[in-house]
Design an enzyme around this catalytic site. Structure first.
Site, short mmCIF file in Angstrom:
data_model
loop_
_atom_site.label_atom_id
_atom_site.label_comp_id
_atom_site.label_asym_id
_atom_site.label_seq_id
_atom_site.Cartn_x
_atom_site.Cartn_y
_atom_site.Cartn_z
N LYS A 94 -17.87 -16.02 4.20
CA LYS A 94 -19.24 -15.69 4.61
C LYS A 94 -20.12 -15.17 3.49
O LYS A 94 -19.76 -14.26 2.76
CB LYS A 94 -19.19 -14.64 5.72
CG LYS A 94 -18.50 -15.13 7.00
CD LYS A 94 -18.47 -14.04 8.05
CE LYS A 94 -17.84 -14.55 9.35
NZ LYS A 94 -17.78 -13.49 10.38
N GLY A 111 -7.80 -7.71 -0.44
CA GLY A 111 -7.80 -8.65 0.69
C GLY A 111 -7.03 -9.93 0.46
O GLY A 111 -5.94 -9.95 -0.10
N ARG A 151 0.82 -1.22 0.00
CA ARG A 151 0.00 0.00 0.00
C ARG A 151 0.85 1.26 0.00
O ARG A 151 0.46 2.28 -0.59
CB ARG A 151 -0.95 -0.02 1.20
CG ARG A 151 -2.09 -1.00 1.01
CD ARG A 151 -3.01 -1.07 2.20
NE ARG A 151 -4.20 -1.85 1.88
CZ ARG A 151 -5.10 -2.23 2.77
NH1 ARG A 151 -4.94 -1.91 4.04
NH2 ARG A 151 -6.14 -2.94 2.41
#
Length: 407
Positions: free
Chosen positions: A202, A356, A37
């Site tokens: 999820k 992610g 990043r």
């Protein structure tokens, strides 16, 4: 979405440029373990310096809960950025207040100042509770640039509220522009066939995105632990596999919607199972229709599923991937994720990886440099797909003309 003002539209010579970056990097004992990043912000920072401006950088790191916490200091980021830029980077003791104001005031063209963690103040995450915080930040610079796509889905002081203090002078940095270009034009108007690959644990965090993809994609490939909630909704035994009881009905409804849309949802037809999550665990491959026996849990997609999914990817012109397809951190359970990553890397299709764990997976597979675009924002990229806009992008100045802004 209206085109936004670019950093290239601003006259930066002699200006103090307040830049929202995303330095929310992983730390272990004060050492940065992945500086991706920070490196992603370099083109914007370097451009400001080359144009004769000074750079005042602001970011959050972790979740310090609105008060100073030394373990979440951005000091390691200042050190790493200094190494990357090959010039000194001053580290501020806070992100506002008289001392910081003087440090910002004294900056000369070519200087770089990194403010301390924005989340040491509750006003960052809750601007309504500390309305003067965004105003105090705005006093430090003359123009505002947002280059933190990974935080653009959050309506925080430094990503949205602050822009109102820079009318006509709130611009997108190069990283932000690149993200908007890929996720906006490429995914909202994709070349077809458009294939989406969704993994992760999820359904609860992704069912809205699945709904969005059912409207946008031609085929949706499901993997990861969320697949077991879908199996449960079809009364297929899943043994001890992870699933979400509260989302069984949602999974069933998504599969029913699939039959009425042009998008096909594909679920694994075989899976790798194990008794425990352990690199030494003995594994078996079972067909999904036969069910997973008690005492076992699903840990990866099986070889038949890998080949079916690769076959779909080979037909695609645009591919978006978010979420691993198995417990890829454990080597015996990483094959599905790695094979899909390698297959995508060999295609001429536009390939976009959505932040992610997916980024970690393509890096682990050694193919990150062969993807068309790797998004720096997992949550932001998914929300952009779901809603077609983000608060941090909406807050920027609309591009009315290409003439440089000199206000």
């Amino acid at each position: 979405m209206a085109q936004k003002l670019s950093i290239k539209d601003l006259d930066l010579a002699g200006k103090k440029v307040l830049i929202r970056v995303d330095f929310n990097v992983p730390l272990e004992n004060g050492t940065i373990t992945d500086d991706t990043r920070i490196r992603a912000s370099l083109p914007t920072i370097q451009y400001v310096l080359n144009q004769g401006g000074s750079a005042i950088l602001m970011s959050h790191l972790g979740r310090p809960k609105g008060k100073p916490d030394p373990q979440f200091s951005l000091a390691p980021c200042a050190k790493r950025l200094s190494e990357l830029l090959k010039r000194p980077v001053q580290m501020a003791p806070d992100c506002c207040g008289p001392t910081v104001e003087k440090m910002a005031h004294d900056l000369q063209p070519g200087d770089v100042l990194l403010l301390e963690n924005l989340r040491f103040h509750k006003g960052e995450e809750k601007p309504e509770e500390e309305p003067t915080f965004a105003s105090a930040l705005s006093e430090l610079g003359e123009v505002y640039v947002n280059d933190a796509f990974g935080s653009a889905h959050r309506a925080h002081a430094s990503t949205t509220t602050i822009a109102q203090f820079f009318p006509g002078r709130a611009a997108a940095g190069f990283l932000m522009e690149k993200e908007i270009a890929y996720l906006g034009s490429t995914l909202l108007n994709p070349r077809r066939p458009f294939c989406a690959v969704l993994g992760g644990a999820k359904i609860s965090t992704k069912f809205k995105v699945i709904e969005a993809f059912i409207q946008k994609a031609d085929v949706l490939l499901i993997g990861g632990a969320m697949a077991y909630t879908f199996f449960k909704s079809e009364n297929i035994p899943i043994g001890d596999s992870l699933y979400e009881e509260d989302f069984i009905n949602v999974a069933r409804e998504l599969l029913e919607v699939d039959t009425q849309s042009r998008c096909r949802i594909l679920l694994p037809t075989d899976v790798v199972i194990a008794r425990q999550i352990d690199p030494q665990a003995e594994t078996r491959i079972v067909r999904v229709q036969e069910g997973i026996p008690e005492g076992y849990q699903g840990v990866d997609i099986g070889p038949e599923t890998i080949q079916r999914y690769i076959s779909e990817l080979n037909k695609a012109a645009t591919i978006f991937w978010n979420g691993p397809l198995g417990i890829f951190e454990c080597p015996p359970f990483a094959k599905g994720t790695q094979e899909i990553a390698k297959a995508m890397a060999n295609l001429s299709a536009t390939t976009i990886v959505g932040g992610g764990d997916s980024v970690a997976a393509v890096e682990q597979a050694g193919v990150a440099d062969r993807m068309s675009h790797i998004s720096t924002g997992g949550g932001a990229s998914l929300e952009y797909i779901e809603f077609g806009k983000l608060p941090g992008v909406e807050a920027l100045t609309d591009k009315q003309a290409t003439a440089k802004t000199t206000k």
